[in-house]
Design a protein around this motif. Structure first.
Motif, PDB file in Angstrom:
ATOM      1  N   LYS A   3       0.828  -1.197   0.000  1.00 29.39           N
ATOM      2  CA  LYS A   3       0.000   0.000   0.000  1.00 29.39           C
ATOM      3  C   LYS A   3       0.872   1.260   0.000  1.00 29.39           C
ATOM      4  O   LYS A   3       1.978   1.263   0.543  1.00 29.39           O
ATOM      5  N   VAL A   4       0.333   2.327  -0.567  1.00 27.32           N
ATOM      6  CA  VAL A   4       0.991   3.635  -0.512  1.00 27.32           C
ATOM      7  C   VAL A   4       0.670   4.257   0.844  1.00 27.32           C
ATOM      8  O   VAL A   4      -0.491   4.296   1.260  1.00 27.32           O
ATOM      9  N   SER A   5       1.687   4.722   1.524  1.00 27.49           N
ATOM     10  CA  SER A   5       1.493   5.335   2.839  1.00 27.49           C
ATOM     11  C   SER A   5       1.097   6.797   2.702  1.00 27.49           C
ATOM     12  O   SER A   5       1.577   7.508   1.817  1.00 27.49           O
ATOM     13  N   ALA A   6       0.216   7.239   3.598  1.00 23.07           N
ATOM     14  CA  ALA A   6      -0.204   8.644   3.632  1.00 23.07           C
ATOM     15  C   ALA A   6      -0.060   9.169   5.046  1.00 23.07           C
ATOM     16  O   ALA A   6      -0.372   8.470   6.019  1.00 23.07           O
ATOM     17  N   ARG A 121      -5.337  -0.066  -1.352  1.00 21.30           N
ATOM     18  CA  ARG A 121      -4.176   0.518  -2.034  1.00 21.30           C
ATOM     19  C   ARG A 121      -3.439   1.572  -1.219  1.00 21.30           C
ATOM     20  O   ARG A 121      -2.330   1.972  -1.589  1.00 21.30           O
ATOM     21  N   ALA A 122      -4.032   2.059  -0.128  1.00 23.50           N
ATOM     22  CA  ALA A 122      -3.389   3.120   0.659  1.00 23.50           C
ATOM     23  C   ALA A 122      -3.695   2.928   2.135  1.00 23.50           C
ATOM     24  O   ALA A 122      -4.714   2.337   2.512  1.00 23.50           O
ATOM     25  N   THR A 123      -2.816   3.424   2.971  1.00 27.19           N
ATOM     26  CA  THR A 123      -2.996   3.340   4.421  1.00 27.19           C
ATOM     27  C   THR A 123      -2.527   4.637   5.069  1.00 27.19           C
ATOM     28  O   THR A 123      -1.633   5.320   4.549  1.00 27.19           O
ATOM     29  N   VAL A 124      -3.140   4.991   6.185  1.00 24.29           N
ATOM     30  CA  VAL A 124      -2.727   6.185   6.927  1.00 24.29           C
ATOM     31  C   VAL A 124      -1.568   5.793   7.833  1.00 24.29           C
ATOM     32  O   VAL A 124      -1.745   5.140   8.865  1.00 24.29           O
ATOM     33  N   ASP A 125      -0.378   6.198   7.438  1.00 15.92           N
ATOM     34  CA  ASP A 125       0.847   5.873   8.177  1.00 15.92           C
ATOM     35  C   ASP A 125       0.858   6.539   9.542  1.00 15.92           C
ATOM     36  O   ASP A 125       1.412   6.003  10.501  1.00 15.92           O
ATOM     37  N   GLY A 126       0.226   7.709   9.644  1.00 17.43           N
ATOM     38  CA  GLY A 126       0.173   8.406  10.919  1.00 17.43           C
ATOM     39  C   GLY A 126      -0.504   9.753  10.794  1.00 17.43           C
ATOM     40  O   GLY A 126      -0.597  10.320   9.703  1.00 17.43           O
ATOM     41  N   VAL A 127      -1.013  10.249  11.900  1.00 13.29           N
ATOM     42  CA  VAL A 127      -1.586  11.592  11.990  1.00 13.29           C
ATOM     43  C   VAL A 127      -0.657  12.440  12.839  1.00 13.29           C
ATOM     44  O   VAL A 127      -0.363  12.095  13.995  1.00 13.29           O
ATOM     45  N   ILE A 128      -0.163  13.535  12.271  1.00 11.35           N
ATOM     46  CA  ILE A 128       0.742  14.453  12.971  1.00 11.35           C
ATOM     47  C   ILE A 128      -0.034  15.698  13.352  1.00 11.35           C
ATOM     48  O   ILE A 128      -0.611  16.367  12.484  1.00 11.35           O
ATOM     49  N   ALA A 129      -0.081  16.035  14.630  1.00  9.48           N
ATOM     50  CA  ALA A 129      -0.729  17.261  15.090  1.00  9.48           C
ATOM     51  C   ALA A 129       0.335  18.302  15.396  1.00  9.48           C
ATOM     52  O   ALA A 129       1.234  18.065  16.216  1.00  9.48           O
ATOM     53  N   LEU A 130       0.238  19.428  14.736  1.00  6.90           N
ATOM     54  CA  LEU A 130       1.192  20.522  14.926  1.00  6.90           C
ATOM     55  C   LEU A 130       0.556  21.568  15.836  1.00  6.90           C
ATOM     56  O   LEU A 130      -0.573  22.005  15.590  1.00  6.90           O
TER      57      LEU A 130
END
Length: 346
Positions: A3-6, A121-130
């Protein structure tokens, strides 16, 4: 097929998301990146700031803007078709970075990765909170705690949370990694206090890192392997029981200005307007007479920054536009009249 990471980058207005993304592009380490940039407002400022940086890791055609609509509210209409086009390419990107609007909830966006056409085809690699450390230190994300406690004690049935508080808490609750940004603007002892405060807001095990100007090794952000879409129900939100999420709590409009000769009166006028009308965010581009480059203005609360960006292109109209964002009830006419009057008197 892998999968493509997002990676989803969230954070309130002016936290420094675009600056962080430019740093990621410039330090991609050979990765082919694609960007999906969402903005709240009619003018795409953030996408324009990223485009034209000339980095082979992310050419302009791989930078996709979704303007004038919250990405978490237009998933089916805008986001999913955009993701499908990226994934259908003969050579898909190595990593997709999604910058949400500062007023977006990350959770509905992550849920879109559960759609059958995307999930395989894609997966959420991580959520970054700024997090903007300077704004947090100034208390711009929460009411006065003593006054809030008194109000709740007087009438515990009332919901005294502000829309800003709820949004801030929802972004933190969905995060796999929290970046306390702009730490160069805050005293060390205050930073320690902020970190303790944030530690009580995030889920167990979520790391909190300090950054300044969004400078951090991309290896820290990309490759978390969280698979967020598979455990999204473990990330509570204030809006879990809502069928639809809207932004009736916030207003946005664009100020159209002529080319100006001296930016100083404009900056002074904006500083007064931000205070008088409690404006949350101002950003845009100004055409200065006799200068070949456009002036970028970025304001977060009372803090205004400006610098000259790229040169105006030959086919561009040298026009000035500023996006103004605030809580519902912004008096657009009064803001426009005051700005016009102060510039005329300068």
């Amino acid at each position: 097929m892998s999968k493509v990471s997002a990676t989803v980058i969230t954070g309130f207005l002016g936290a420094g998301k675009t600056t962080l993304i430019r740093h990621l592009i410039e330090n991609a380490g050979g990765r082919r990146l694609a960007l999906i940039i969402n903005e709240f407002g009619d003018v795409g400022v953030d996408g324009s700031l990223v485009k034209g940086c000339g980095d082979e890791a992310c050419p302009d055609e791989d930078i996709i803007e979704l303007a004038n609509g919250c990405i978490c509210c237009t998933v089916a209409d805008d986001f999913l078709p955009t993701m499908q086009r990226l994934l259908d390419r003969d050579v898909p990107p190595d990593h997709i970075i999604i910058e949400t609007s500062g007023l977006a909830l990350p959770k509905p966006l992550v849920k879109a990765f559960q759609w059958p056409d995307i999930r395989t085809r894609a997966t959420v690699d991580g959520v970054i909170a700024l997090i903007d450390a300077d704004a947090l230190a100034a208390g711009r994300f929460a009411h006065d705690e003593a006054a809030l406690a008194a109000a709740r004690a007087a009438d515990p049935t009332l919901d005294h949370d502000s829309p800003i508080e709820e949004l801030f808490e929802d972004q933190l609750a969905c995060a796999d990694l929290v970046l306390l940004n702009k730490t160069d603007l805050v005293a060390p002892e205050k930073l320690a206090e902020l970190e303790q405060q944030l530690g009580g807001e995030v889920r167990p095990g979520v790391r909190l890192l300090r950054t300044a100007r969004g400078e951090i090794d991309p290896a820290v952000l990309l490759g978390l392997g969280a698979g967020v879409e598979d455990q999204i129900d473990a990330r509570p939100s204030h809006h879990d029981d809502e069928e639809d999420h809207d932004h009736e709590d916030f207003d946005s409009f664009v100020l159209q200005l002529e080319e100006i000769g001296n930016p100083a009166p404009l900056l002074a006028a904006l500083e007064k307007l931000i205070t008088d009308h409690d404006i949350l965010r101002v950003k845009g581009f100004i055409a200065i007479a006799g200068r070949p480059a456009r002036l970028v203005i970025q304001a977060v609360g009372p803090r205004i920054q400006h610098h000259f960006d790229r040169q105006w292109q030959a086919d561009e109209v040298r026009t000035s536009q500023l996006v103004v964002i605030g809580q519902a009830g912004l008096d657009r006419a009064a803001i426009e009249d005051a700005l016009s009057g102060q510039l005329a008197d300068a």
